[in-house]
Design a protein around this motif. Structure first.
Motif, PDB file in Angstrom:
ATOM      1  N   GLU A 121      -3.443  -5.450  18.553  1.00 21.70           N
ATOM      2  CA  GLU A 121      -2.199  -5.096  17.868  1.00 21.70           C
ATOM      3  C   GLU A 121      -2.350  -5.186  16.351  1.00 21.70           C
ATOM      4  OE1 GLU A 121       1.434  -3.750  17.028  1.00 21.70           O
ATOM      5  OE2 GLU A 121       0.484  -3.735  19.022  1.00 21.70           O
ATOM      6  N   ILE A 122      -2.963  -6.278  15.897  1.00 21.87           N
ATOM      7  CA  ILE A 122      -3.144  -6.463  14.447  1.00 21.87           C
ATOM      8  C   ILE A 122      -4.150  -5.449  13.908  1.00 21.87           C
ATOM      9  CG2 ILE A 122      -3.948  -8.079  12.675  1.00 21.87           C
ATOM     10  CD1 ILE A 122      -2.846 -10.340  14.400  1.00 21.87           C
ATOM     11  N   LYS A 123      -5.134  -5.116  14.706  1.00 23.13           N
ATOM     12  CA  LYS A 123      -6.116  -4.113  14.285  1.00 23.13           C
ATOM     13  C   LYS A 123      -5.442  -2.766  14.038  1.00 23.13           C
ATOM     14  CE  LYS A 123     -10.543  -2.054  15.589  1.00 23.13           C
ATOM     15  NZ  LYS A 123     -11.615  -2.006  16.626  1.00 23.13           N
ATOM     16  N   LYS A 124      -4.457  -2.424  14.884  1.00 19.68           N
ATOM     17  CA  LYS A 124      -3.717  -1.163  14.707  1.00 19.68           C
ATOM     18  C   LYS A 124      -2.968  -1.164  13.375  1.00 19.68           C
ATOM     19  CE  LYS A 124      -2.890  -0.181  19.610  1.00 19.68           C
ATOM     20  NZ  LYS A 124      -1.836  -0.099  20.667  1.00 19.68           N
ATOM     21  N   ARG A 125      -2.363  -2.295  13.040  1.00 21.99           N
ATOM     22  CA  ARG A 125      -1.611  -2.395  11.789  1.00 21.99           C
ATOM     23  C   ARG A 125      -2.541  -2.273  10.583  1.00 21.99           C
ATOM     24  NH1 ARG A 125       1.713  -7.775  13.477  1.00 21.99           N
ATOM     25  NH2 ARG A 125       2.541  -6.991  15.466  1.00 21.99           N
ATOM     26  N   ALA A 172      -3.440   1.352  10.177  1.00 21.04           N
ATOM     27  CA  ALA A 172      -2.329   2.202   9.738  1.00 21.04           C
ATOM     28  C   ALA A 172      -2.158   2.197   8.225  1.00 21.04           C
ATOM     29  CB  ALA A 172      -1.034   1.738  10.407  1.00 21.04           C
ATOM     30  N   ARG A 173      -2.592   1.135   7.571  1.00 23.19           N
ATOM     31  CA  ARG A 173      -2.519   1.020   6.102  1.00 23.19           C
ATOM     32  C   ARG A 173      -1.103   1.253   5.565  1.00 23.19           C
ATOM     33  NH1 ARG A 173      -7.398   0.787   3.527  1.00 23.19           N
ATOM     34  NH2 ARG A 173      -9.245   1.172   4.795  1.00 23.19           N
ATOM     35  N   LYS A 174      -0.112   0.716   6.265  1.00 17.14           N
ATOM     36  CA  LYS A 174       1.275   0.854   5.822  1.00 17.14           C
ATOM     37  C   LYS A 174       1.682  -0.371   5.002  1.00 17.14           C
ATOM     38  CE  LYS A 174       2.817   3.760   9.680  1.00 17.14           C
ATOM     39  NZ  LYS A 174       3.766   3.878  10.824  1.00 17.14           N
ATOM     40  N   VAL A 176       3.575  -2.789   5.157  1.00 17.57           N
ATOM     41  CA  VAL A 176       4.313  -3.761   5.968  1.00 17.57           C
ATOM     42  C   VAL A 176       3.392  -4.962   6.196  1.00 17.57           C
ATOM     43  CG1 VAL A 176       5.743  -2.040   7.117  1.00 17.57           C
ATOM     44  CG2 VAL A 176       3.535  -2.669   8.122  1.00 17.57           C
ATOM     45  N   ILE A 233       0.966  -7.569   7.775  1.00 12.81           N
ATOM     46  CA  ILE A 233      -0.021  -7.429   8.850  1.00 12.81           C
ATOM     47  C   ILE A 233       0.359  -8.342  10.022  1.00 12.81           C
ATOM     48  CG2 ILE A 233      -2.442  -7.785   9.474  1.00 12.81           C
ATOM     49  CD1 ILE A 233      -3.074  -7.182   6.504  1.00 12.81           C
ATOM     50  N   ALA A 234       0.770  -9.561   9.691  1.00 10.26           N
ATOM     51  CA  ALA A 234       1.169 -10.510  10.732  1.00 10.26           C
ATOM     52  C   ALA A 234       1.812 -11.727  10.080  1.00 10.26           C
ATOM     53  CB  ALA A 234      -0.039 -10.940  11.562  1.00 10.26           C
TER      54      ALA A 234
END
Length: 343
Positions: free
Chosen positions: A121-125, A128-130, A132, A134-135
Motif C-alpha cells: 500500500e505504501i509502495k503505491k503511494r 503515485a508521487r502525489k 499527500v 505517505i503514511a
C-alpha cells in the motif's frame, strides 16, 4: 534524510532565526566572505570559484590546498553543538522550544525507504508521487515497519531545513581561528560546508595544513586525507585544482569533465525515454511523432533553470572561453542524439 512536512516547517523557522544571528556575527568578525555555504549571499558557486581564481592569478607564486572533512554531519558532537547553540542565542540553558528543536535533530528517528517499499500500500503511494502524506506513524507501526533512532552522542541528519545552519554554527570557532591564522600569513580562506580551501604563500603551507588538521581534531572531526588536494602555482601553466565543481588555476577555468559526462549520460537516458514513449503513443494511434519541446527547453534554452544556463552563467562569471567550448561540444552531442527524433 527528509523531515515530515510539519517538522520541516518548524525547523525552517528556527533555521532562519539562527541564520540571522550567525550572519550578524560573521559580519562583525570578518567571516562574511569566508563561510560561503548555506547562506543567502546572492551568489553561486561560480562566484566563489572566481574569487579563488582571481586570487591565484594575482599571485604568481601561491599554494592552494583543498581539504575535505570525513563524515561531516555524522560526526558533529551533540555536547559541542548544544554549547554553541546556547552561545548563539545568548542563553545559559536552552529554552524549551530550542531544546525540542535540538533534541529533534540529535535524537532523531527515521524509517528506511527500502522498508517502506516492502509494504504494497505504501509502495503505491510512493509511486503515485502525489502531494499527500505517505503514511502516519501509527500506520507504520501497524505495518511492522521499523522506526530507527540515533542513540549515539554525535551526528545530525543531513537534509533537514536546519541541518546546514547547525553545521555552520558548529564550525564558528574553527572558522575564526583558521581565518586569523591564514590572514596573518597573507593567505585566503574559504569554507563551503565540509570543503575547506586555503590559498597561501608556499613556505607557510605545511604549517597551515597542520593547523587545519589539529583544529578539526579539537572539535571531534578529521580530515579525509585521500581527498586532500594541493597545488603550487608559479607562473603560467596548465596546472589546476578542483574546487566547487570547477578546475581553476592560472589559465581559463573549466567545468569538471565528470560533471559534463554525467550530464551527457543523463541526456541520453532522457532522450531514449522520450523516444520509447513516442513509439508507444504511435502504436496506440494517439500521436504521430515524438514531441521534443520539453527536451529542447531542458537542454538548449539558456533562459531555463537547467545545466546549460548554469554553465553559461559560469562561463560569463569566470570569463572562461574554455567553458563556452565545453558547453558547445555538449550541445552538439545532444543535438545529434535528438536528430533521430525529428519526424
Amino acid at each position: 534524510m527528509y523531515a515530515a512536512h510539519r517538522d520541516a516547517c518548524i525547523l525552517a523557522w528556527y533555521s532562519w532565526k539562527l541564520s540571522k544571528l550567525l550572519d550578524t556575527w560573521y559580519n562583525k568578525v570578518g567571516l562574511h566572505q569566508s563561510v560561503i555555504a548555506y547562506r543567502a549571499l546572492g551568489k553561486g558557486n561560480y562566484d566563489f570559484a572566481r574569487d579563488v581564481q582571481n586570487y591565484v592569478q594575482a599571485n604568481h607564486n601561491i599554494t592552494v590546498m583543498c581539504f575535505d572533512v570525513t563524515g561531516f554531519f555524522d560526526n558533529l558532537h551533540h555536547s559541542m553543538l548544544k554549547s554553541k547553540l546556547k552561545w548563539a542565542i545568548q542563553e545559559d540553558s536552552l529554552p524549551d522550544d530550542w531544546f525540542k528543536v535540538f533534541r529533534h535533530v540529535t535524537k532523531y528517528r527515521f524509517v528506511e525507504l527500502s522498508d517502506l517499499k516492502q509494504n504494497d500500500e505504501i509502495k503505491k503511494r510512493l509511486s503515485a508521487r502525489k502531494r499527500v502524506p505517505i503514511a502516519s506513524i501509527p500506520e507504520l507501526l501497524r505495518a511492522g515497519i521499523k522506526v530507527h533512532g540515533n542513540g549515539a552522542s554525535k551526528g545530525i541528519p543531513q537534509g533537514t531545513p536546519i541541518s546546514a545552519t547547525l553545521s555552520n554554527l558548529y564550525m564558528v570557532d574553527f572558522d575564526l581561528d583558521i581565518l586569523a591564522e591564514v590572514r596573518a600569513r597573507g593567505g585566503l580562506y574559504q569554507r563551503y560546508s565540509d570543503d575547506i580551501l586555503i590559498a597561501c604563500p608556499p613556505p607557510v603551507a605545511d604549517e597551515l595544513e597542520a593547523m587545519v588538521k589539529n583544529r578539526l581534531e579539537d572539535i571531534g572531526l578529521e580530515l579525509q586525507t585521500k581527498k586532500t588536494e594541493r597545488k603550487t602555482f608559479a607562473g603560467q601553466g596548465a596546472l589546476s585544482i578542483q574546487y566547487l565543481g570547477f578546475q581553476i588555476g592560472q589559465e581559463d577555468a573549466r567545468i569538471r569533465s565528470s560533471s559534463l559526462s554525467r550530464q551527457w549520460r543523463t541526456a541520453r537516458r532522457t532522450i531514449a525515454k522520450a523516444e520509447r514513449a513516442g513509439s508507444r503513443a504511435a502504436k496506440r494511434g494517439s500521436a504521430s511523432k515524438v514531441f521534443v519541446k520539453k527536451l529542447h527547453t531542458k537542454y538548449n534554452d539558456t533562459l531555463a533553470r537547467n545545466f546549460m544556463s548554469y554553465a553559461n552563467r559560469s562561463s560569463n562569471v569566470l570569463a572562461s572561453k574554455t567553458i563556452k567550448k565545453q558547453l558547445k561540444r555538449l550541445r552538439k552531442h545532444i543535438a545529434s542524439e535528438m536528430e533521430r527524433l525529428s519526424p
